[in-house]
Motif scaffolding. Sequence first.
Motif, PDB file in Angstrom:
ATOM      1  N   SER A 119      -0.178   0.510   0.476  1.00  0.00           N
ATOM      2  CA  SER A 119      -0.577  -0.550  -0.438  1.00  0.00           C
ATOM      3  C   SER A 119       0.647  -1.023  -1.197  1.00  0.00           C
ATOM      4  CB  SER A 119      -1.635  -0.036  -1.423  1.00  0.00           C
ATOM      5  OG  SER A 119      -1.770  -0.914  -2.522  1.00  0.00           O
ATOM      6  N   PRO A 120       1.050  -2.287  -1.059  1.00  0.00           N
ATOM      7  CA  PRO A 120       2.221  -2.773  -1.794  1.00  0.00           C
ATOM      8  C   PRO A 120       2.135  -2.531  -3.295  1.00  0.00           C
ATOM      9  CG  PRO A 120       1.593  -4.358  -0.123  1.00  0.00           C
ATOM     10  CD  PRO A 120       0.512  -3.310  -0.148  1.00  0.00           C
ATOM     11  N   TYR A 121       0.954  -2.696  -3.872  1.00  0.00           N
ATOM     12  CA  TYR A 121       0.825  -2.475  -5.312  1.00  0.00           C
ATOM     13  C   TYR A 121       1.118  -1.023  -5.668  1.00  0.00           C
ATOM     14  CZ  TYR A 121      -1.214  -1.866  -9.914  1.00  0.00           C
ATOM     15  OH  TYR A 121      -1.391  -1.536 -11.231  1.00  0.00           O
ATOM     16  N   HIS A 122       0.559  -0.089  -4.896  1.00  0.00           N
ATOM     17  CA  HIS A 122       0.712   1.328  -5.208  1.00  0.00           C
ATOM     18  C   HIS A 122       2.042   1.894  -4.723  1.00  0.00           C
ATOM     19  CE1 HIS A 122      -3.695   0.718  -5.320  1.00  0.00           C
ATOM     20  NE2 HIS A 122      -3.676   1.670  -6.234  1.00  0.00           N
ATOM     21  N   VAL A 181      10.945  -6.178  -2.720  1.00  0.00           N
ATOM     22  CA  VAL A 181       9.537  -6.197  -2.314  1.00  0.00           C
ATOM     23  C   VAL A 181       9.408  -6.644  -0.864  1.00  0.00           C
ATOM     24  CG1 VAL A 181       7.354  -7.416  -2.641  1.00  0.00           C
ATOM     25  CG2 VAL A 181       8.571  -6.497  -4.622  1.00  0.00           C
ATOM     26  N   ALA A 182      10.076  -7.748  -0.519  1.00  0.00           N
ATOM     27  CA  ALA A 182       9.945  -8.288   0.833  1.00  0.00           C
ATOM     28  C   ALA A 182      10.432  -7.291   1.874  1.00  0.00           C
ATOM     29  CB  ALA A 182      10.718  -9.598   0.948  1.00  0.00           C
ATOM     30  N   ALA A 183      11.574  -6.671   1.629  1.00  0.00           N
ATOM     31  CA  ALA A 183      12.128  -5.733   2.614  1.00  0.00           C
ATOM     32  C   ALA A 183      11.200  -4.546   2.839  1.00  0.00           C
ATOM     33  CB  ALA A 183      13.504  -5.256   2.141  1.00  0.00           C
ATOM     34  N   LYS A 184      10.693  -3.967   1.753  1.00  0.00           N
ATOM     35  CA  LYS A 184       9.832  -2.782   1.884  1.00  0.00           C
ATOM     36  C   LYS A 184       8.473  -3.141   2.477  1.00  0.00           C
ATOM     37  CE  LYS A 184      12.016  -0.128  -1.820  1.00  0.00           C
ATOM     38  NZ  LYS A 184      11.854   0.477  -3.174  1.00  0.00           N
ATOM     39  N   PHE A 192      -3.012  -9.857  -8.922  1.00  0.00           N
ATOM     40  CA  PHE A 192      -2.528 -10.490 -10.140  1.00  0.00           C
ATOM     41  C   PHE A 192      -3.575 -10.559 -11.252  1.00  0.00           C
ATOM     42  CE2 PHE A 192      -0.410 -12.476  -6.430  1.00  0.00           C
ATOM     43  CZ  PHE A 192       0.838 -11.901  -6.610  1.00  0.00           C
ATOM     44  N   THR A 193      -4.825 -10.243 -10.936  1.00  0.00           N
ATOM     45  CA  THR A 193      -5.885 -10.228 -11.938  1.00  0.00           C
ATOM     46  C   THR A 193      -6.614  -8.897 -11.864  1.00  0.00           C
ATOM     47  OG1 THR A 193      -7.640 -11.089 -10.494  1.00  0.00           O
ATOM     48  CG2 THR A 193      -6.214 -12.718 -11.576  1.00  0.00           C
ATOM     49  N   LEU A 194      -7.417  -8.606 -12.880  1.00  0.00           N
ATOM     50  CA  LEU A 194      -8.179  -7.362 -12.885  1.00  0.00           C
ATOM     51  C   LEU A 194      -9.125  -7.301 -11.689  1.00  0.00           C
ATOM     52  CD1 LEU A 194      -9.022  -4.720 -14.249  1.00  0.00           C
ATOM     53  CD2 LEU A 194     -10.632  -6.043 -15.656  1.00  0.00           C
ATOM     54  N   ALA A 195      -9.778  -8.415 -11.380  1.00  0.00           N
ATOM     55  CA  ALA A 195     -10.709  -8.433 -10.244  1.00  0.00           C
ATOM     56  C   ALA A 195      -9.982  -8.138  -8.940  1.00  0.00           C
ATOM     57  CB  ALA A 195     -11.413  -9.784 -10.169  1.00  0.00           C
ATOM     58  N   GLN A 196      -8.805  -8.732  -8.770  1.00  0.00           N
ATOM     59  CA  GLN A 196      -8.035  -8.494  -7.555  1.00  0.00           C
ATOM     60  C   GLN A 196      -7.565  -7.048  -7.475  1.00  0.00           C
ATOM     61  OE1 GLN A 196      -4.984 -11.447  -8.045  1.00  0.00           O
ATOM     62  NE2 GLN A 196      -6.175 -13.086  -7.063  1.00  0.00           N
ATOM     63  N   LEU A 197      -7.097  -6.513  -8.603  1.00  0.00           N
ATOM     64  CA  LEU A 197      -6.658  -5.116  -8.627  1.00  0.00           C
ATOM     65  C   LEU A 197      -7.816  -4.171  -8.320  1.00  0.00           C
ATOM     66  CD1 LEU A 197      -4.291  -5.138 -11.726  1.00  0.00           C
ATOM     67  CD2 LEU A 197      -3.652  -4.464  -9.403  1.00  0.00           C
ATOM     68  N   TRP A 198      -8.987  -4.467  -8.860  1.00  0.00           N
ATOM     69  CA  TRP A 198     -10.164  -3.618  -8.612  1.00  0.00           C
ATOM     70  C   TRP A 198     -10.477  -3.570  -7.122  1.00  0.00           C
ATOM     71  CZ3 TRP A 198     -14.945  -4.447  -6.413  1.00  0.00           C
ATOM     72  CH2 TRP A 198     -15.881  -3.420  -6.579  1.00  0.00           C
ATOM     73  N   LEU A 199     -10.434  -4.719  -6.459  1.00  0.00           N
ATOM     74  CA  LEU A 199     -10.772  -4.762  -5.040  1.00  0.00           C
ATOM     75  C   LEU A 199      -9.710  -4.048  -4.200  1.00  0.00           C
ATOM     76  CD1 LEU A 199     -12.741  -5.623  -2.917  1.00  0.00           C
ATOM     77  CD2 LEU A 199     -11.679  -7.893  -2.884  1.00  0.00           C
ATOM     78  N   LYS A 212      -2.096   4.182  10.652  1.00  0.00           N
ATOM     79  CA  LYS A 212      -1.513   3.592   9.450  1.00  0.00           C
ATOM     80  C   LYS A 212      -2.069   2.182   9.250  1.00  0.00           C
ATOM     81  CE  LYS A 212       2.879   6.134   9.834  1.00  0.00           C
ATOM     82  NZ  LYS A 212       2.447   6.988  10.961  1.00  0.00           N
ATOM     83  N   VAL A 213      -2.559   1.928   8.045  1.00  0.00           N
ATOM     84  CA  VAL A 213      -3.117   0.622   7.706  1.00  0.00           C
ATOM     85  C   VAL A 213      -2.314   0.021   6.558  1.00  0.00           C
ATOM     86  CG1 VAL A 213      -5.131  -0.606   6.808  1.00  0.00           C
ATOM     87  CG2 VAL A 213      -5.436   1.237   8.469  1.00  0.00           C
ATOM     88  N   TYR A 214      -1.916  -1.218   6.728  1.00  0.00           N
ATOM     89  CA  TYR A 214      -1.241  -1.955   5.657  1.00  0.00           C
ATOM     90  C   TYR A 214      -2.305  -2.754   4.916  1.00  0.00           C
ATOM     91  CZ  TYR A 214       2.120  -5.045   3.315  1.00  0.00           C
ATOM     92  OH  TYR A 214       2.859  -5.731   2.374  1.00  0.00           O
ATOM     93  N   LEU A 215      -2.384  -2.572   3.609  1.00  0.00           N
ATOM     94  CA  LEU A 215      -3.388  -3.235   2.778  1.00  0.00           C
ATOM     95  C   LEU A 215      -2.763  -4.462   2.116  1.00  0.00           C
ATOM     96  CD1 LEU A 215      -6.043  -3.543   1.273  1.00  0.00           C
ATOM     97  CD2 LEU A 215      -5.340  -1.675  -0.251  1.00  0.00           C
ATOM     98  N   ALA A 216      -3.099  -5.642   2.642  1.00  0.00           N
ATOM     99  CA  ALA A 216      -2.556  -6.892   2.114  1.00  0.00           C
ATOM    100  C   ALA A 216      -3.585  -7.569   1.222  1.00  0.00           C
ATOM    101  CB  ALA A 216      -2.165  -7.824   3.267  1.00  0.00           C
ATOM    102  N   GLY A 217      -3.113  -8.086   0.098  1.00  0.00           N
ATOM    103  CA  GLY A 217      -4.013  -8.802  -0.798  1.00  0.00           C
ATOM    104  C   GLY A 217      -3.360  -9.028  -2.145  1.00  0.00           C
TER     105      GLY A 217
END
Length: 404
Positions: free
Chosen positions: A312-315, A325-328, A288-295, A280-285
């Motif tokens: 992935s927190p976003y997904h 958000v913090a708890a999850k 807030f911008t299109l460039a950040q979302l793309w990466l 299991k990998v947690y994807l941190a990053g």
Amino acid sequence: MDNTCIHVVGGLYREECMRPGWREIYGSAGRAASAIAAAGGKACLHGYADTLASDNFLQRAALEQYKVNLTDVADATTFQYVHGLGTPTITTQAASHPSLTISQERVVRFGMLEGDAVVHANFAVYDPQNVSNPRHFAENGSTATHLALVLNRYEAAVLSGIDGSPLEMAQALVSASRAQVVIIKLGPQGALVYADGQEAQVPAFRTDKVWKIGSGDTFVANFAHHWMSGQPAGQAAILASRATAYYCQFRGFATPGQLAAYWPTPVELSARCLKGYRPKVYLAGPFFTLAQLWLVEQAREQLHALGLDVFSPYHDVGHASANDVAAKDLAAIDNCDVLFAIADGLDSGTMYEIGHAQARQKSVVIYCENEADNHLKMMVGAGCIVSKDYVSAIYQTLWTAIEL
């Protein structure tokens, strides 16, 4: 006829990569000819080439001491990558050119986009290099007394006609193609080598840097050189795997002396991963911008493709209240094996996630290109793996996860 020369036939392509920057003319066959020459072998390069490619290979052949026998075409195929793990944009001519015919003692044949090659050889190594419709070696009339197949797992499944273990696929391929050797590449698990009724496992090797484009070509070339020089298939594959690691680390082709002095660490899967566990990998990053979302999207996609279970927190959480958000997110870090962090910009949330992972004694891999070293001093001092190269960071995450 020079029976010691290895005749290499396959694609000769322009290659462009945005990050890290790369603009060269190689393709599978061009790279293999360079690799064989560097390894101390004799090579002759065959393929379709336009004027620019022909000039390039004539100059390179003079410098590296191999021969060329090129067929003129109007324009070369171009592969364009954003990064080494991305799906390339391919620009090629619509029409296929007449097939080349190679009748020689020793031949390496790669599948190619712009035409085909009919091979008649005593010793042949074949890599179909087709992600949609791989073809059997003999399908176009090619023949070989001693044939070695080098395939990825997908190609092996399609050509064997079975969805079984690598060993079962290799055995079926020997029956179907009359190959003497079948090598099935298994990513971080290395490769299965099946020769003369015996199987052997060849490890992959861990490197600090990973230059992915052309690594498979380098493996095929080095295997062919050693196998056709009389090495047993298993030993030839081990030498080829080490030479490929050298290529990934240095973006260059190993000479015999360099290979003899280069001993990277083999990748060793943990017992639980050997039993089928998906780390299991947690994807941190920041996202807030299109460039950040793309990466973030790229990292999630490529970590998944390498067999990892990615949170992935976003997904997986999305936008919600701070408490939710913090708890999850923190619970997911507690449940992960490795945290992969995109750290450019030093986003406060990402820095907090790294600190929480460290407090929970989780392994942390950080991808960061643009921050000064002193901004990452605490992370480096705490044992985090930091890489300025995206593809290298992805592979460091994979290797760290599967060895836990």
